[in-house]
Scaffold this motif. Structure first.
Motif, PDB file in Angstrom:
ATOM      1  N   LEU A   1       0.536  -1.073   0.075  1.00  0.00           N
ATOM      2  CA  LEU A   1       0.417  -0.137  -0.416  1.00  0.00           C
ATOM      3  C   LEU A   1       0.896   1.182  -0.097  1.00  0.00           C
ATOM      4  O   LEU A   1       0.342   2.769   0.048  1.00  0.00           O
ATOM      5  CB  LEU A   1      -0.483  -0.173   1.384  1.00  0.00           C
ATOM      6  CG  LEU A   1      -2.195  -0.970   1.386  1.00  0.00           C
ATOM      7  CD1 LEU A   1      -2.879  -1.182   2.399  1.00  0.00           C
ATOM      8  CD2 LEU A   1      -2.999  -1.216   0.257  1.00  0.00           C
TER       9      LEU A   1
ATOM     10  N   PRO B   1      -6.816   3.922   3.863  1.00  0.00           N
ATOM     11  CA  PRO B   1      -7.162   2.096   2.921  1.00  0.00           C
ATOM     12  C   PRO B   1      -7.287   1.464   4.577  1.00  0.00           C
ATOM     13  O   PRO B   1      -5.935   1.556   5.354  1.00  0.00           O
ATOM     14  CB  PRO B   1      -5.878   1.854   2.574  1.00  0.00           C
ATOM     15  CG  PRO B   1      -5.387   3.129   1.745  1.00  0.00           C
ATOM     16  CD  PRO B   1      -5.599   4.802   2.944  1.00  0.00           C
TER      17      PRO B   1
ATOM     18  N   LEU C   1      -6.609  -3.327  -0.269  1.00  0.00           N
ATOM     19  CA  LEU C   1      -5.562  -3.715  -0.958  1.00  0.00           C
ATOM     20  C   LEU C   1      -5.673  -5.499  -1.515  1.00  0.00           C
ATOM     21  O   LEU C   1      -5.149  -5.777  -2.743  1.00  0.00           O
ATOM     22  CB  LEU C   1      -5.008  -4.468   0.256  1.00  0.00           C
ATOM     23  CG  LEU C   1      -3.718  -5.720   0.127  1.00  0.00           C
ATOM     24  CD1 LEU C   1      -2.044  -4.715  -0.354  1.00  0.00           C
ATOM     25  CD2 LEU C   1      -3.365  -6.784   1.659  1.00  0.00           C
TER      26      LEU C   1
ATOM     27  N   TYR D   1      -3.381  -3.559  -6.118  1.00  0.00           N
ATOM     28  CA  TYR D   1      -1.769  -4.314  -5.534  1.00  0.00           C
ATOM     29  C   TYR D   1      -1.613  -5.601  -5.819  1.00  0.00           C
ATOM     30  O   TYR D   1      -2.369  -6.566  -5.449  1.00  0.00           O
ATOM     31  CB  TYR D   1      -2.021  -3.676  -3.580  1.00  0.00           C
ATOM     32  CG  TYR D   1      -2.132  -2.392  -3.659  1.00  0.00           C
ATOM     33  CD1 TYR D   1      -1.058  -1.413  -3.889  1.00  0.00           C
ATOM     34  CD2 TYR D   1      -3.618  -1.751  -3.484  1.00  0.00           C
ATOM     35  CE1 TYR D   1      -1.847  -0.255  -3.589  1.00  0.00           C
ATOM     36  CE2 TYR D   1      -4.172  -0.775  -3.129  1.00  0.00           C
ATOM     37  CZ  TYR D   1      -3.156   0.263  -4.020  1.00  0.00           C
ATOM     38  OH  TYR D   1      -3.262   1.307  -3.148  1.00  0.00           O
TER      39      TYR D   1
END
Length: 249
Positions: free
Chosen positions: A125, A216, A244, A249
Motif C-alpha cells: 500500500l 486504506p 488491498l 496491488y
C-alpha cells in the motif's frame, strides 16, 4: 475453470480463519473464474500466551505435512502473534521451513504466514505509518507493534483490547471496531490495521472504517488472502476486501 486447494494451518481454538478467508475467496468467485476448496490442519492452543504460542508453533510442521498429503496449492499459517512471538523476522524462517516440509513430502506448496502477509500488505500500500488494533493483552500487543516497527513501518497509534481467551477473541463484536478506531489518532497515518489477528472478526467493518478515516484499511485475514492469491499468481481483486484487495496491488 481452474480449481485450487487452499490449506490452512490453524490454531485449534481459531474459528474465524476458516470463515473470513473462504468468504473473501468465495466473493472473488463472483468476478473471476477460479474456484477454491479449503482444507485445514489444527495445532493446539486455547489461551493467547507466549508459552502456549511457542508450544503451538512447534506443531506447525506436522500441519504442513498433513496438508501436503492433500497436495494443496498454497498454505496459510493462521496465527500472526504466534509467528511474531518467536522473534523479529521469524515469518521468513517459518514459511521457508514449512515449504521445505512440503517439498520433502513430494508436494511442494508455497506457504504464507499472516504475520508476513500483513507486513507485505502494508508495504504494498506504500504505507510508512499505520494505526493498529489488536485483541491481545498489552504485552503481546506491544510485541506485535515492535515486530512491525522492526520491519521499517512506523506504528504511531495502537489499541490493545486485552482479550486472552482465544474463543473470546472470536466472539468480539465487529460492530465495535469503528468506534474503537474513531477514538484513535489516525489523521497522520497512511493505513489502518483493523485487526492484527486472524481470529478477531473484522471484515464487516472494513468499508465503514475506510469511509470513517479516509485511509486504506487492511486486516490480517485480508492480507493473508492477498498473499495467497499472489503466491498462486492470480489477480487480487476481491469485492468487499478493502483497498488491498481492490486489484491494484
Amino acid at each position: 475453470m481452474t480449481h485450487f486447494r487452499v490449506g490452512q494451518i490453524v490454531p485449534s481454538s481459531n474459528i474465524t480463519m476458516e470463515t473470513e478467508i473462504p468468504a473473501l475467496l468465495k466473493a472473488r468467485e463472483m468476478v473471476s473464474p477460479e474456484r477454491f476448496t479449503f482444507h485445514s490442519s489444527r495445532m493446539r492452543m486455547k489461551h493467547v500466551t507466549r508459552e502456549e504460542l511457542a508450544k503451538m508453533d512447534a506443531d506447525s510442521d506436522r500441519c504442513a505435512l498433513e496438508l501436503s498429503d492433500a497436495k494443496v496449492d498454497v498454505m496459510g499459517y493462521a496465527c500472526l502473534v504466534a509467528i511474531m512471538s518467536m522473534g523479529h523476522g521469524y515469518h521468513c524462517t517459518s514459511s521457508e521451513r514449512l515449504h521445505r516440509v512440503t517439498q520433502d513430502n513430494g508436494a511442494p506448496a508455497p506457504v504464507v504466514t499472516s504475520a508476513g502477509a500483513l507486513v507485505e500488505g502494508i508495504r504494498a500500500l506504500g504505507a510508512k505509518k499505520v494505526a493498529v488494533v489488536a485483541p491481545y493483552m498489552k504485552p503481546l500487543t506491544e510485541m506485535v507493534v515492535e515486530y512491525i516497527r522492526n520491519e521499517g513501518i512506523e506504528v504511531s497509534a495502537y489499541r490493545a483490547l486485552e482479550i486472552q481467551d482465544n474463543l473470546a477473541v472470536a466472539a468480539h463484536d465487529t460492530a465495535n471496531l469503528p468506534g474503537i478506531v474513531a477514538e484513535m489518532k489516525t489523521d497522520d497515518v497512511d493505513a489502518v490495521v483493523l485487526s492484527a489477528c486472524v481470529q478477531m472478526p473484522s471484515l464487516a467493518a472494513v468499508a465503514q472504517v475506510e469511509a470513517l478515516t479516509g485511509k486504506p484499511v487492511l486486516t490480517a485475514a485480508i492480507a493473508t488472502t492477498w498473499s495467497m492469491l499472489r503466491a498462486l499468481d492470480l489477480d487480487t481483486r476481491v469485492p468487499g476486501g478493502g483497498t488491498l484487495l481492490s486489484g491494484a496491488y
